[in-house]
Design an enzyme around this catalytic site. Sequence first.
Site, short mmCIF file in Angstrom:
data_model
loop_
_atom_site.label_atom_id
_atom_site.label_comp_id
_atom_site.label_asym_id
_atom_site.label_seq_id
_atom_site.Cartn_x
_atom_site.Cartn_y
_atom_site.Cartn_z
N GLU A 27 -5.36 -5.19 10.38
CA GLU A 27 -4.38 -4.14 10.65
C GLU A 27 -4.76 -3.43 11.95
O GLU A 27 -5.57 -2.49 11.93
CB GLU A 27 -4.38 -3.11 9.51
CG GLU A 27 -4.01 -3.67 8.16
CD GLU A 27 -3.45 -2.61 7.23
OE1 GLU A 27 -2.40 -2.87 6.64
OE2 GLU A 27 -4.02 -1.51 7.13
N GLU A 42 -6.95 4.51 7.81
CA GLU A 42 -6.74 5.94 7.56
C GLU A 42 -7.97 6.55 6.90
O GLU A 42 -8.32 7.71 7.14
CB GLU A 42 -5.47 6.14 6.70
CG GLU A 42 -4.21 5.88 7.53
CD GLU A 42 -3.04 5.32 6.76
OE1 GLU A 42 -3.02 5.40 5.53
OE2 GLU A 42 -2.12 4.79 7.42
N LYS A 80 0.09 4.21 -0.17
CA LYS A 80 -0.55 5.38 0.44
C LYS A 80 -0.32 6.61 -0.46
O LYS A 80 -0.32 6.46 -1.68
CB LYS A 80 -0.05 5.58 1.88
CG LYS A 80 -0.21 4.28 2.71
CD LYS A 80 -0.03 4.45 4.17
CE LYS A 80 -0.23 3.10 4.87
NZ LYS A 80 -0.17 3.18 6.32
N SER A 121 3.39 -2.22 10.45
CA SER A 121 4.82 -2.28 10.72
C SER A 121 5.46 -3.61 10.33
O SER A 121 6.34 -4.11 11.02
CB SER A 121 5.11 -1.94 12.19
OG SER A 121 4.70 -0.61 12.48
N ASN A 126 0.87 -1.18 0.00
CA ASN A 126 0.00 0.00 0.00
C ASN A 126 0.90 1.23 0.00
O ASN A 126 1.49 1.57 1.03
CB ASN A 126 -0.89 -0.04 1.25
CG ASN A 126 -1.75 1.20 1.38
OD1 ASN A 126 -1.78 2.05 0.48
ND2 ASN A 126 -2.44 1.34 2.50
N GLY A 129 2.36 2.18 10.98
CA GLY A 129 3.28 3.31 10.86
C GLY A 129 3.94 3.70 12.16
O GLY A 129 4.57 4.75 12.26
N HIS A 155 -9.54 1.01 4.68
CA HIS A 155 -8.28 1.21 5.43
C HIS A 155 -8.54 2.12 6.63
O HIS A 155 -9.35 3.05 6.54
CB HIS A 155 -7.21 1.80 4.51
CG HIS A 155 -5.85 1.76 5.13
ND1 HIS A 155 -5.45 2.69 6.05
CD2 HIS A 155 -4.84 0.88 5.00
CE1 HIS A 155 -4.22 2.38 6.46
NE2 HIS A 155 -3.83 1.28 5.83
#
Length: 251
Positions: free
Chosen positions: A166, A96, A11, A213, A9, A172, A94
Amino acid sequence: MRIPLVAGNWKMFNTVSEARNFVAILAPAIRDIKGVEKVLCPPFVDLLAVKALLEGTDIQLGGQNLHWEQSGAYTGEISGPMLAELCSHVIIGHSERRAYFGETNETVNRKVNAALANGLIPIVCVGETLEENEAGKTAQVVSQQIQAGLGGINLSDTARLVIAYEPVWAIGTGKAATAEGANAVIAEVIRPALAAEFGQMASQEIRVLYGGSVKAKNAGEFFSQPDIDGGLVGGACLIVDEFTQIIQAAA
Ligand code: 13P
């Protein structure tokens, strides 16, 4: 029985020219690794350029989001038919997007249905926040995300589903979940929730990835877990050596 899958991904990283330079190095490095499905998910504007560079390889392409309508007056959005001309996969829900763009289990559900209707393979993201994790709500949150996000899908489409677990606190942050901990959530929460929706057999066929991560140095630990079928990789997928080693670990 479940073929491992590793998706990168990107991003909001890499302009078209950066994407071209990056994939020109990445594609030869990973193209001959067998026994694993490889998917790159660049920003929409990079898709056409990356697609051209992947021609003749088995590396697949995915979007990072889509709109649930086929077309219409939705400024700034991208539809299933638009993606389907360029890619095979699409990331949906996702964390985010849930955190910054108001995505909910209901919109995830509409998007998953739109992806399937357009022949795309949805990579559906689920996972609890740090607060939910600390409050002992992981099972409740994640099973609700599965139930509400995937409700109403035809049983015949379930073989195409991919889930990505996730945990939000691991994305991150450099703080990956433990491999055993992630495997336990998948085995004890996600697969049972899938079984409740689609039956025991489908729950064992659907691939469930871990994301958060994932690096070259911990990938092997995650992928050796019995219920983890690959990874959804953020930061490390932007570094050729790291991503190559992660794909090798899954193969
Ligand atoms: P990181 O690998 O950077 O933690 O990101 C994970 C992720 O969000 C993939 O979708």
